[in-house]
Scaffold this motif. Structure first.
Motif, short mmCIF file in Angstrom:
data_model
loop_
_atom_site.label_atom_id
_atom_site.label_comp_id
_atom_site.label_asym_id
_atom_site.label_seq_id
_atom_site.Cartn_x
_atom_site.Cartn_y
_atom_site.Cartn_z
N LEU A 412 0.85 -1.19 0.00
CA LEU A 412 0.00 0.00 0.00
C LEU A 412 0.89 1.24 0.00
O LEU A 412 1.62 1.51 0.95
N ASN A 413 0.83 2.00 -1.08
CA ASN A 413 1.71 3.17 -1.23
C ASN A 413 1.07 4.47 -0.76
O ASN A 413 1.78 5.46 -0.56
N THR A 414 -0.24 4.49 -0.61
CA THR A 414 -0.92 5.70 -0.13
C THR A 414 -0.90 5.71 1.40
O THR A 414 -1.14 4.69 2.05
N ARG A 415 -0.63 6.87 1.97
CA ARG A 415 -0.50 6.98 3.41
C ARG A 415 -1.82 6.71 4.11
O ARG A 415 -2.88 7.18 3.69
N VAL A 416 -1.76 5.95 5.19
CA VAL A 416 -2.94 5.66 6.01
C VAL A 416 -3.11 6.78 7.04
O VAL A 416 -2.21 7.03 7.84
N LEU A 417 -4.27 7.44 7.00
CA LEU A 417 -4.55 8.49 7.98
C LEU A 417 -5.07 7.89 9.27
O LEU A 417 -4.61 8.24 10.37
N ASP A 418 -6.04 6.99 9.16
CA ASP A 418 -6.65 6.37 10.34
C ASP A 418 -7.03 4.94 10.02
O ASP A 418 -7.34 4.59 8.88
N ALA A 419 -7.03 4.11 11.06
CA ALA A 419 -7.45 2.71 10.94
C ALA A 419 -8.45 2.39 12.05
O ALA A 419 -8.23 2.77 13.21
N TYR A 420 -9.53 1.72 11.68
CA TYR A 420 -10.59 1.42 12.65
C TYR A 420 -11.00 -0.03 12.54
O TYR A 420 -11.16 -0.58 11.44
N LEU A 421 -11.21 -0.66 13.67
CA LEU A 421 -11.83 -1.97 13.74
C LEU A 421 -13.32 -1.75 13.94
O LEU A 421 -13.75 -1.17 14.94
N LEU A 422 -14.11 -2.17 12.96
CA LEU A 422 -15.55 -1.91 12.99
C LEU A 422 -16.26 -2.96 13.82
O LEU A 422 -15.98 -4.16 13.72
#
Length: 605
Positions: A412-422
């Motif tokens: 994944l080359n696009t920066r991750v801003l936030d990650a959430y477990l739904l």
């Protein structure tokens, strides 16, 4: 009996992702399987038919955005349930009349209508099941190859109102129930085959007066009037699903398409209409693709093995398997239409309904994963599950929860801003980091969902990825031969029947030359020893070699199987993180029989 297609799948550039491979999938098959030539089935299905997105945004919106539908195979054949004169015939029930099954004579088959009284049919209950399952429209068999009309047809008295004691038009009830519930509605119609009407393909050769009948007779007297009826008497239609065009002339297909366009301008025409006149592509029966497919397409599948009801068939897809196949289709860019087969009374088998509802419960909790989403930018599934996309959000559907507490996402080359477990309507933030081109997500020890857990990643822009297969540090990775580059071998379509009509499809590497090999590029995050296994079919004992290009070489002899079994080969070492090329060759034995499905690389623990 198995068969192999002598047609290379050529790799090509993908306009959405330069690193992704797309394939021109051959449909030429040369051997006989279960009494049917697969090339004949390809010709009947019209699988090459494909168009891209519908030009009118309204037309096909449920198909394009809903991504999930109910197929219903129900007819006079359902009363038999694959049992005739005390004998059970194993295969798809709607073909029971055919000589490859029970071979029921026309007059004898027509007499079945006199005892057909499906009083347990409940249109409202079927529509509620579809809604509970998360499906967006229903397509039902108005007339299958047997020629029996499951509606009140003036074009032929061999129909459910005139020929049965029930005297009810279930299509009127079902179309009304769909409108009331806000579901789309459509018809399946076998437009070329008609086994009971003179002149229909595989039908009687003479009319009721003993005179020779032509296809033109069938087409003008029955087919055209019935398509007119179906498109004018049942309200708005979402889709007309023509099937098995066979050798039908283009002008005939065009006439039917014109009728649909005139009477139902918002309706789609299925990819099996023939002569490239459909609006989208329909893959082979029960085929869920492994790689992304361009354009608008569907996979048609069934909840067990048979499409129509078969009394013995209890091989139901569990809710998790339904979700796996649904999300795989959506993740590859398509739509999934899943079939039920009501029995002769009109009742839906309880276990099928239960499985659909359980999968639907999950879909209603996580609708953003399925509806209105785009294909995974990786172009293939992940070892732990799959990915769907909506703008700058990725939805990771995790079928196999990692015991390590870490989920690995390669490339994944696009920066991750936030990650959430739904968790249904809540979103729990989780930590993440990037190392050596891998996104690593920290997870709790236990999965929040019993079937499929979901992580949402919010990105700093549209997702851009390197689609190289990453070797997962938890479980390892299986990579199919269809994603390799073949040299001195060919990637082919290999399709066969386990039972009549129950298709299995693979794309192995075969036709090995003495110097032949297939090569994959892989991305290794954790260096060390990896266990190598190969899944293949063939005859006798085969010697396989596996090479890390520029590194270790191993080879081993193992027995072969007829239907793709996994065999261990040995250990190889990746000395440091990074990208490697891995090559496989078939060295000795009956190499011309060898069909390599996949390689699996798993870290040695």
């Amino acid at each position: 009996m198995e068969f192999c297609v002598d047609q290379l799948i050529q790799p090509a550039k993908n306009s959405e992702n330069e690193m992704m491979k797309s394939f021109v999938l051959s449909l030429i098959v040369t051997f006989v399987v279960g009494g049917v030539h697969a090339e004949e089935m390809d010709a009947m299905w019209g699988e090459s038919t494909v168009k891209l997105r519908a030009e009118n945004a309204e037309r096909g919106e449920l198909f394009d955005e809903g991504n999930y539908a109910m197929f219903i195979h129900w007819g006079l054949y359902s009363q038999l349930g694959n049992r005739v004169a005390g004998q059970t015939y194993y295969g798809i029930g709607e073909w029971i009349m055919d000589p490859k099954m029970a071979g029921i004579p026309v007059d004898e088959y027509k007499q079945l209508a006199g005892t057909f009284s499906p009083t347990d049919f409940d249109a409202d209950a079927i529509v509620k099941l579809a809604k509970d399952a998360g499906m967006k429209y229903i397509v039902i068999t108005a007339k299958h190859h047997d020629g029996f009309a499951m509606y009140d047809s003036a074009a032929c008295d061999f129909n459910i109102v005139d020929a049965t004691p029930w005297k009810v038009d279930p299509m009127k009830e079902l179309s009304a129930a769909c409108r009331e519930a806000g579901l789309g509605f459509g018809f399946y119609y076998s437009h070329s085959q008609d086994w009971t009407f003179p002149g229909g393909r595989k039908g009687p050769e003479n009319d009721e007066h003993g005179k020779p009948a032509t296809f033109e007779d069938y087409f003008t007297k029955k087919c055209v009037p019935q398509v007119e009826e179906l498109t004018t008497q049942y309200g708005p239609i979402e889709l007309i699903w023509f099937d098995t065009p066979g050798g039908m002339k283009q002008e005939y297909v065009q006439q039917l398409v014109d009728i649909v366009r005139k009477n139902q301008p918002r309706a789609l025409v299925s990819g099996r209409a023939g002569h490239n006149l459909g609006d989208y592509q329909t893959l082979g029966d029960m085929e869920v693709p492994h790689h992304n497919v361009e354009g608008m397409w569907e996979s048609v599948d069934t909840t067990n093995d048979s499409w129509a009801y078969a009394w013995y068939d209890e091989n139901w897809k569990a809710p998790k398997e339904v979700l796996r196949r649904l999300i795989a289709c959506v993740g590859r860019g398509g739509t999934y239409m899943l079939n039920i087969g009501p029995d002769g009374t009109g009742a839906v088998p309880e276990r099928a309904a239960r499985s659909l509802r359980a999968a639907g419960d999950w879909i209603h909790r996580y609708p953003q994963v399925v509806y209105g989403t785009d294909a995974s930018p990786w172009g293939h599934a992940m070892p732990w599950g799959d990915v769907t996309v909506k703008e700058n959000r990725l939805f990771l559907s995790i079928f196999d929860w990692p015991e390590s507490g870490k989920l690995y996402l390669p490339g994944l080359n696009t920066r991750v801003l936030d990650a959430y477990l739904l968790r249904e309507e809540t979103a729990e933030p989780i930590t993440h980091n990037t190392t050596a081109g891998w996104t690593v997500l920290d997870l709790p020890s236990r999965a929040p969902e019993q079937m499929v857990s979901v992580i949402e990643l919010q990105l700093d822009g549209d997702p851009e990825v390197d689609s190289t297969f990453g070797i997962d540090p938890n479980s390892g990775t299986e990579i199919l031969a269809e994603f390799s580059t073949a040299m001195g071998a060919k990637i082919v379509k290999h399709r066969w029947m386990e039972k009549f009509g129950e298709w299995v499809c693979e794309y192995p590497a075969c036709q090995w030359t003495p110097d032949g090999k297939v090569v994959w590029e892989v991305d290794v995050m954790e260096p060390g020893d990896y266990d190598v296994s190969l899944t293949y079919a063939g005859e006798g004992r085969l010697v396989w070699s596996v090479d890390v290009v520029g590194g270790e070489h191993i080879q081993n002899q193992q027995n072969a199987s007829h239907n793709y079994q996994e065999f261990p080969i040995g250990w190889i070492n990746f000395s440091e993180p990074g990208k490697y090329k891995v090559a496989v060759s078939c060295l000795e034995g009956n190499t011309q029989s060898a069909q390599l499905r996949s390689i699996r690389l798993a870290p040695v623990r």
